[in-house]
Write a protein that holds these residues in place. Sequence first.
Motif, short mmCIF file in Angstrom:
data_model
loop_
_atom_site.label_atom_id
_atom_site.label_comp_id
_atom_site.label_asym_id
_atom_site.label_seq_id
_atom_site.Cartn_x
_atom_site.Cartn_y
_atom_site.Cartn_z
N ALA A 1 110.13 12.90 171.64
CA ALA A 1 111.50 13.30 171.29
C ALA A 1 112.13 14.08 172.44
O ALA A 1 113.32 13.90 172.74
CB ALA A 1 111.50 14.14 170.01
N SER B 1 114.76 12.59 167.87
CA SER B 1 113.65 12.33 166.95
C SER B 1 112.78 11.19 167.46
O SER B 1 113.23 10.36 168.26
CB SER B 1 114.18 11.97 165.56
OG SER B 1 114.94 13.02 165.00
N THR C 1 108.35 10.97 160.99
CA THR C 1 109.40 11.29 161.97
C THR C 1 109.33 12.76 162.35
O THR C 1 109.23 13.63 161.49
CB THR C 1 110.80 10.98 161.40
OG1 THR C 1 110.89 9.58 161.14
CG2 THR C 1 111.88 11.38 162.40
N THR D 1 111.44 15.64 164.52
CA THR D 1 112.72 15.97 165.14
C THR D 1 112.56 17.25 165.95
O THR D 1 112.04 18.26 165.44
CB THR D 1 113.82 16.17 164.08
OG1 THR D 1 113.99 14.95 163.35
CG2 THR D 1 115.14 16.55 164.74
N TRP E 1 110.04 21.92 166.95
CA TRP E 1 109.99 20.62 166.29
C TRP E 1 109.48 20.74 164.86
O TRP E 1 108.72 21.65 164.53
CB TRP E 1 109.14 19.63 167.08
CG TRP E 1 107.69 20.02 167.28
CD1 TRP E 1 107.15 20.67 168.35
CD2 TRP E 1 106.60 19.77 166.38
NE1 TRP E 1 105.80 20.86 168.17
CE2 TRP E 1 105.43 20.31 166.98
CE3 TRP E 1 106.51 19.16 165.14
CZ2 TRP E 1 104.19 20.24 166.36
CZ3 TRP E 1 105.27 19.09 164.52
CH2 TRP E 1 104.12 19.63 165.14
#
Length: 309
Positions: free
Chosen positions: A161, A205, A212, A214, A280
């Motif tokens: 990311a 992301s 997932t 981000t 994150w």
Amino acid sequence: MLTARRSIVAAGVVLSLLVAASSAMADPGPGTECPPLVFDCDIHSGGNKPPTPGKPGGGGGGGGGGSAKCMARDGSGGQFEVPCFDEESGWFDASSSCYWRLMEPQPPAEDPVWAGHAPGDGAVYNGQCPGQPLAGGFRWFQAPPPGYGGGPNLEALAQEAVTKMRLLGADVGIAPKQGGTGTVGVPVWVWNGPSPQTTGPTSASATALGVTVTATATVADVVWNFGNGSSVSCAFPGTLYSPSFGLTPPSAASGQCGIAGYSRVGDYTVTATTTWAVHWVGGGQQGDLTTTRSSQVPVRIGELQVVGQ
């Protein structure tokens, strides 16, 4: 044996996804150098010199360490930190907020826990849910529960990311202007041109195996090294120089950045090293990491010339 085979296949899928992600980013754009299988690479703004890996202030960048946390939910909707793996309970699954351990041996075929499935078609796991004592228990899963065996590498996803953000070193503004000549004893002003990639904040992301992550990056500070042994740290972009400032040295209290001046004539290199703080979240975990980017500009300092002498 079947469970071991599924674990091997899952691990292979994770590696394939991460390798594919690295291959897709093999050519991230001008001014970028990404070694094979390295997600977080050095990115430089226009006019920067190529990086020298491993040498602070050499025009390059690097990543810093971080730590991951698994967060469980309690009955009131709050969260608390738990180990991601427990020797007695197994692997933590954030989606169910439970630990799952493969039953060894598996229950007999007539056990209702199979829910009509035959042994070998999936497997039965025992769940323990911290903060939710009535949840968990024996359950059949077609595939291992999320997070079982470690799941995807969330820190690697966070680094991916970060790469997607295309973070840059400072977009260096300086007075005296680039290509011009400053004067001994005259203040030097520096600033960082604002943009999501130079001053932040910015987010991106990355996803693997349905998880997932981000990440959001903000500038922690920029250390300006003026090539004469002096440096300043600015946690703010700095202020664009205005002729109305005259010969007044930059004031940190006013959000300005720079030095009172050079004491000798010569050619110098001003290096700006930006430290990005990245937080994150994803997969029921969260963590922090740091990464740096560097920019360089030349500056020439001469003596004051008096007409008629």
